[in-house]
Design a protein around this motif. Sequence first.
Motif, short mmCIF file in Angstrom:
data_model
loop_
_atom_site.label_atom_id
_atom_site.label_comp_id
_atom_site.label_asym_id
_atom_site.label_seq_id
_atom_site.Cartn_x
_atom_site.Cartn_y
_atom_site.Cartn_z
N MET A 1 4.78 8.70 17.15
CA MET A 1 5.14 7.42 16.60
C MET A 1 6.66 7.38 16.43
N SER A 2 7.26 6.27 16.78
CA SER A 2 8.71 6.15 16.68
C SER A 2 9.15 6.12 15.21
N ASP A 3 10.41 6.44 14.99
CA ASP A 3 10.94 6.44 13.62
C ASP A 3 10.82 5.06 12.97
N ILE A 4 11.08 4.01 13.73
CA ILE A 4 11.03 2.66 13.16
C ILE A 4 9.58 2.29 12.80
N ARG A 5 8.64 2.69 13.62
CA ARG A 5 7.23 2.42 13.28
C ARG A 5 6.81 3.18 12.03
N GLN A 6 7.29 4.41 11.88
CA GLN A 6 6.97 5.18 10.69
C GLN A 6 7.58 4.53 9.45
N LEU A 7 8.82 4.06 9.58
CA LEU A 7 9.47 3.37 8.48
C LEU A 7 8.69 2.12 8.11
N TYR A 8 8.33 1.31 9.10
CA TYR A 8 7.58 0.09 8.85
C TYR A 8 6.24 0.40 8.18
N GLN A 9 5.59 1.45 8.64
CA GLN A 9 4.31 1.82 8.05
C GLN A 9 4.49 2.21 6.58
N ARG A 10 5.54 2.95 6.27
CA ARG A 10 5.81 3.33 4.88
C ARG A 10 6.09 2.11 4.01
N ILE A 11 6.84 1.16 4.53
CA ILE A 11 7.15 -0.06 3.78
C ILE A 11 5.87 -0.82 3.46
N ILE A 12 5.00 -0.95 4.44
CA ILE A 12 3.72 -1.66 4.25
C ILE A 12 2.87 -0.94 3.21
N VAL A 13 2.75 0.36 3.32
CA VAL A 13 1.95 1.14 2.37
C VAL A 13 2.54 1.02 0.96
N ASP A 14 3.86 1.08 0.84
CA ASP A 14 4.49 0.96 -0.48
C ASP A 14 4.19 -0.40 -1.12
N HIS A 15 4.29 -1.47 -0.34
CA HIS A 15 4.00 -2.80 -0.89
C HIS A 15 2.53 -2.94 -1.28
N ALA A 16 1.65 -2.33 -0.52
CA ALA A 16 0.22 -2.41 -0.85
C ALA A 16 -0.11 -1.60 -2.10
N ASN A 17 0.49 -0.43 -2.23
CA ASN A 17 0.21 0.42 -3.38
C ASN A 17 0.93 -0.02 -4.65
N TYR A 18 2.10 -0.61 -4.48
CA TYR A 18 2.93 -1.04 -5.62
C TYR A 18 3.40 -2.47 -5.36
N PRO A 19 2.47 -3.42 -5.41
CA PRO A 19 2.81 -4.80 -5.05
C PRO A 19 3.81 -5.43 -6.02
N HIS A 20 4.70 -6.22 -5.47
CA HIS A 20 5.69 -6.95 -6.26
C HIS A 20 5.11 -8.29 -6.68
N HIS A 21 5.38 -8.71 -7.89
CA HIS A 21 4.95 -10.02 -8.40
C HIS A 21 3.43 -10.16 -8.40
N TYR A 22 2.74 -9.08 -8.74
CA TYR A 22 1.27 -9.11 -8.76
C TYR A 22 0.80 -9.55 -10.14
N GLY A 23 -0.16 -10.43 -10.17
CA GLY A 23 -0.77 -10.90 -11.40
C GLY A 23 -0.75 -12.41 -11.46
N GLU A 24 -1.58 -12.96 -12.30
CA GLU A 24 -1.65 -14.42 -12.44
C GLU A 24 -0.42 -14.92 -13.18
N LEU A 25 0.24 -15.89 -12.59
CA LEU A 25 1.41 -16.52 -13.20
C LEU A 25 0.92 -17.65 -14.11
N LYS A 26 0.97 -17.43 -15.40
CA LYS A 26 0.43 -18.39 -16.38
C LYS A 26 1.18 -19.72 -16.36
#
Length: 145
Positions: A1-26
């Motif tokens: 796997m190319s370096d860029i694909r590995q980087l992209y995969q890590r970014i996707i996994v990070d967002h899925a595991n630690y999502p930004h702005h998660y939760g109901e906005l009251k």
Amino acid sequence: MSDIRQLYQRIIVDHANYPHHYGELKTANYKRTCRNPDCGDTISIFALIVDGQFIDVSFTGNGCIISQASASMLMDILINQSVDVALDRMQSFSKLIMGQAVAANDLGDSIAFSTLSEFPTRVRCGALAWHAMSEIINDWRTTNG
């Protein structure tokens, strides 16, 4: 796997595991839920839009890593943006996941989905939150001319 694909995969996994702005906005004045019947993913988008500006956004949902990461990335690039800017970025993302060339500088981490078009069954997962946000913008336009 190319370096860029590995980087992209890590970014996707990070967002899925630690999502930004998660939760109901009251304080949201717009909400939309979309489901992907093919895989069962569900995303609810919450937005506080004032004077054509996304003041705050958030999401909740259940589903695959692609749908969750994509929703997190969408929140990052739309918060504090105008509806017009949001539409431009959403159009760019749509082109990106369909394999078309786009200027990536406004897409933030969502550029990691540039290879999603290679997995046609996953494109709907990546677009789910973006589709919900598009419906929110349509709702906003209906009420604000």
